[in-house]
Design an enzyme around this catalytic site. Sequence first.
Site, PDB file in Angstrom:
ATOM      1  N   HIS A  93       0.802  -1.237   0.000  1.00 13.96           N
ATOM      2  CA  HIS A  93       0.000   0.000   0.000  1.00 13.96           C
ATOM      3  C   HIS A  93       0.833   1.284   0.000  1.00 13.96           C
ATOM      4  O   HIS A  93       0.291   2.368  -0.123  1.00 13.96           O
ATOM      5  CB  HIS A  93      -0.966   0.025   1.185  1.00 13.96           C
ATOM      6  CG  HIS A  93      -0.292   0.411   2.481  1.00 13.96           C
ATOM      7  ND1 HIS A  93       0.506  -0.453   3.178  1.00 13.96           N
ATOM      8  CD2 HIS A  93      -0.284   1.569   3.177  1.00 13.96           C
ATOM      9  CE1 HIS A  93       0.963   0.150   4.253  1.00 13.96           C
ATOM     10  NE2 HIS A  93       0.516   1.384   4.285  1.00 13.96           N
TER      11      HIS A  93
HETATM   12  C1  UD1 Z   1      -2.325   5.747   5.488  1.00 10.08           C
HETATM   13  C2  UD1 Z   1      -1.077   6.263   6.185  1.00 10.08           C
HETATM   14  C3  UD1 Z   1      -0.019   5.177   6.176  1.00 10.08           C
HETATM   15  C4  UD1 Z   1      -0.545   3.897   6.758  1.00 10.08           C
HETATM   16  C5  UD1 Z   1      -1.803   3.490   6.030  1.00 10.08           C
HETATM   17  C6  UD1 Z   1      -2.418   2.247   6.604  1.00 10.08           C
HETATM   18  C7  UD1 Z   1      -0.533   8.672   6.012  1.00 10.08           C
HETATM   19  C8  UD1 Z   1       0.345   9.638   5.353  1.00 10.08           C
HETATM   20  N1  UD1 Z   1      -0.501   7.423   5.504  1.00 10.08           N
HETATM   21  O1  UD1 Z   1      -1.972   5.489   4.128  1.00 10.08           O
HETATM   22  O2  UD1 Z   1       1.097   5.605   6.940  1.00 10.08           O
HETATM   23  O3  UD1 Z   1       0.441   2.893   6.650  1.00 10.08           O
HETATM   24  O4  UD1 Z   1      -2.761   4.557   6.122  1.00 10.08           O
HETATM   25  O5  UD1 Z   1      -3.446   1.759   5.773  1.00 10.08           O
HETATM   26  O6  UD1 Z   1      -1.205   9.002   6.960  1.00 10.08           O
HETATM   27  N2  UD1 Z   1      -9.288   4.958   0.982  1.00 10.08           N
HETATM   28  C9  UD1 Z   1     -10.490   4.300   0.887  1.00 10.08           C
HETATM   29  N3  UD1 Z   1     -11.127   3.977   2.050  1.00 10.08           N
HETATM   30  C10 UD1 Z   1     -10.618   4.258   3.283  1.00 10.08           C
HETATM   31  C11 UD1 Z   1      -9.403   4.939   3.352  1.00 10.08           C
HETATM   32  C12 UD1 Z   1      -8.736   5.279   2.197  1.00 10.08           C
HETATM   33  O7  UD1 Z   1     -10.992   4.020  -0.191  1.00 10.08           O
HETATM   34  O8  UD1 Z   1     -11.250   3.927   4.288  1.00 10.08           O
HETATM   35  C13 UD1 Z   1      -8.565   5.274  -0.278  1.00 10.08           C
HETATM   36  C14 UD1 Z   1      -8.783   6.666  -0.770  1.00 10.08           C
HETATM   37  O9  UD1 Z   1      -8.788   6.627  -2.179  1.00 10.08           O
HETATM   38  C15 UD1 Z   1      -7.529   7.395  -0.321  1.00 10.08           C
HETATM   39  C16 UD1 Z   1      -6.474   6.295  -0.391  1.00 10.08           C
HETATM   40  O10 UD1 Z   1      -7.175   5.095  -0.038  1.00 10.08           O
HETATM   41  O11 UD1 Z   1      -7.246   8.479  -1.112  1.00 10.08           O
HETATM   42  C17 UD1 Z   1      -5.330   6.482   0.542  1.00 10.08           C
HETATM   43  O12 UD1 Z   1      -5.778   6.725   1.875  1.00 10.08           O
HETATM   44  P1  UD1 Z   1      -4.864   7.625   2.869  1.00 10.08           P
HETATM   45  O13 UD1 Z   1      -5.423   7.601   4.236  1.00 10.08           O
HETATM   46  O14 UD1 Z   1      -4.636   8.945   2.234  1.00 10.08           O
HETATM   47  O15 UD1 Z   1      -3.475   6.893   2.826  1.00 10.08           O
HETATM   48  P2  UD1 Z   1      -3.086   5.363   3.010  1.00 10.08           P
HETATM   49  O16 UD1 Z   1      -2.401   4.911   1.791  1.00 10.08           O
HETATM   50  O17 UD1 Z   1      -4.257   4.542   3.495  1.00 10.08           O
END
Ligand code: UD1
Length: 357
Positions: free
Chosen positions: A205
């Site tokens: 991820h």
């Molecule tokens: C975040 C953390 C990372 C952690 C990871 C665990 C930061 C900078 N990154 O990364 O350190 O290891 O979480 O999973 O804080 N999305 C969904 N549903 C959700 C959440 C996210 O569809 O419930 C999708 C969205 O398109 C979003 C993307 O995932 O834009 C990324 O989510 P985000 O929280 O920005 O970063 P992670 O890659 O999950």
Amino acid sequence: MKIVGVVGTRPNFMKIAPLMWESKLRPGVSTYLVHTGQHYDRQMSELFFEQLGIPRPDIELEVGSGSHAVQTAEIMKRFEPVLLQQRPDIVLVVGDVNSTLACSLTAAKLGIPIAHVEAGLRSFDRSMPEEINRILTDAISDWLFVSEPSGVANLIREGVSKNRIFFVGNVMIDTLLASRQRIEESPVLEHLQLSDHGFAVLTLHRPANVDNLSVLAEVLDAIERIQQEVTVVFPVHPRTKGKLESVLRHTMPNVRYTEPLGYLDFMKLVAHSRFVMTDSGGIQEETSVLGIPCLTLRNNTERPITIEKGTNVLVGLSSKSIISHSLKALNGLERRPCVPELWDGKTSSRIMNVLAC
Ligand code: UD1
């Protein structure tokens, strides 16, 4: 003593859970739990509250996804009125995600003391968003609770006073050890028709791996070869989902794609796998305690104890290296691990002893 605890993303839930359990046992300690909403899908959030016995959040800030600046700023805007209303004695943050930094910064500006759990870890790679979050959160925290000796050394090198540093062990392992029986009861192996230790697990991820399509394609080339030898179970993170289709060059009949799994199912898979391939931080720690070989698909780790004492090997991102380490793991050539110091299930109790004294 009133503690405002903060969670936002999936790995935060496993870290806050034992602190919530422990605070319930302490008369005179009250908690108020804030969920920023950085993760919001049921499989990424609500399910973990149910499975880990975490009380429902007292407030949900519902920030959702966004760029780093938007997400961090939005959390700060929505968290500030909560602190002004609650007036806690301590803000308790865990890990290294955007919610961790945003809430610490908000508290620091209001003069509210901050306790940071999982302080001091450093990958020395500032292109990782989490590294920036770690450095800044540690710089403004009052209690720095550290999970492994490298964290103490890093903080001292950065000039942090020793009386703010507490080497207490690993809260995520408190959760793992407390959940062992319920993990074993998960029916996930039967549901996915997997045999004990007859499969490998893959998670991916990190933006550096999945947002960069040539890196992702290189990893998938390796998986194509590995799945010819062993079934690979791949719970797909939402960030990764959208990218996979554009780079999948091969049909891989022996790869089982799943939705993101709940804690109990995921840990059961890991505990019964032959080996794990991952770019996660926490999984490096959990595999070390479970004695399952972990091939970390990164060039660095902020958790070096998992290499020194545990089962972790940094294999990088070249397909050649991923394949050769996987074949080695399949043939059982990895060395025997030992559990790092203070990863004994009592870390949250040690933290509360410091905060509540
Ligand atoms: C975040 C953390 C990372 C952690 C990871 C665990 C930061 C900078 N990154 O990364 O350190 O290891 O979480 O999973 O804080 N999305 C969904 N549903 C959700 C959440 C996210 O569809 O419930 C999708 C969205 O398109 C979003 C993307 O995932 O834009 C990324 O989510 P985000 O929280 O920005 O970063 P992670 O890659 O999950």
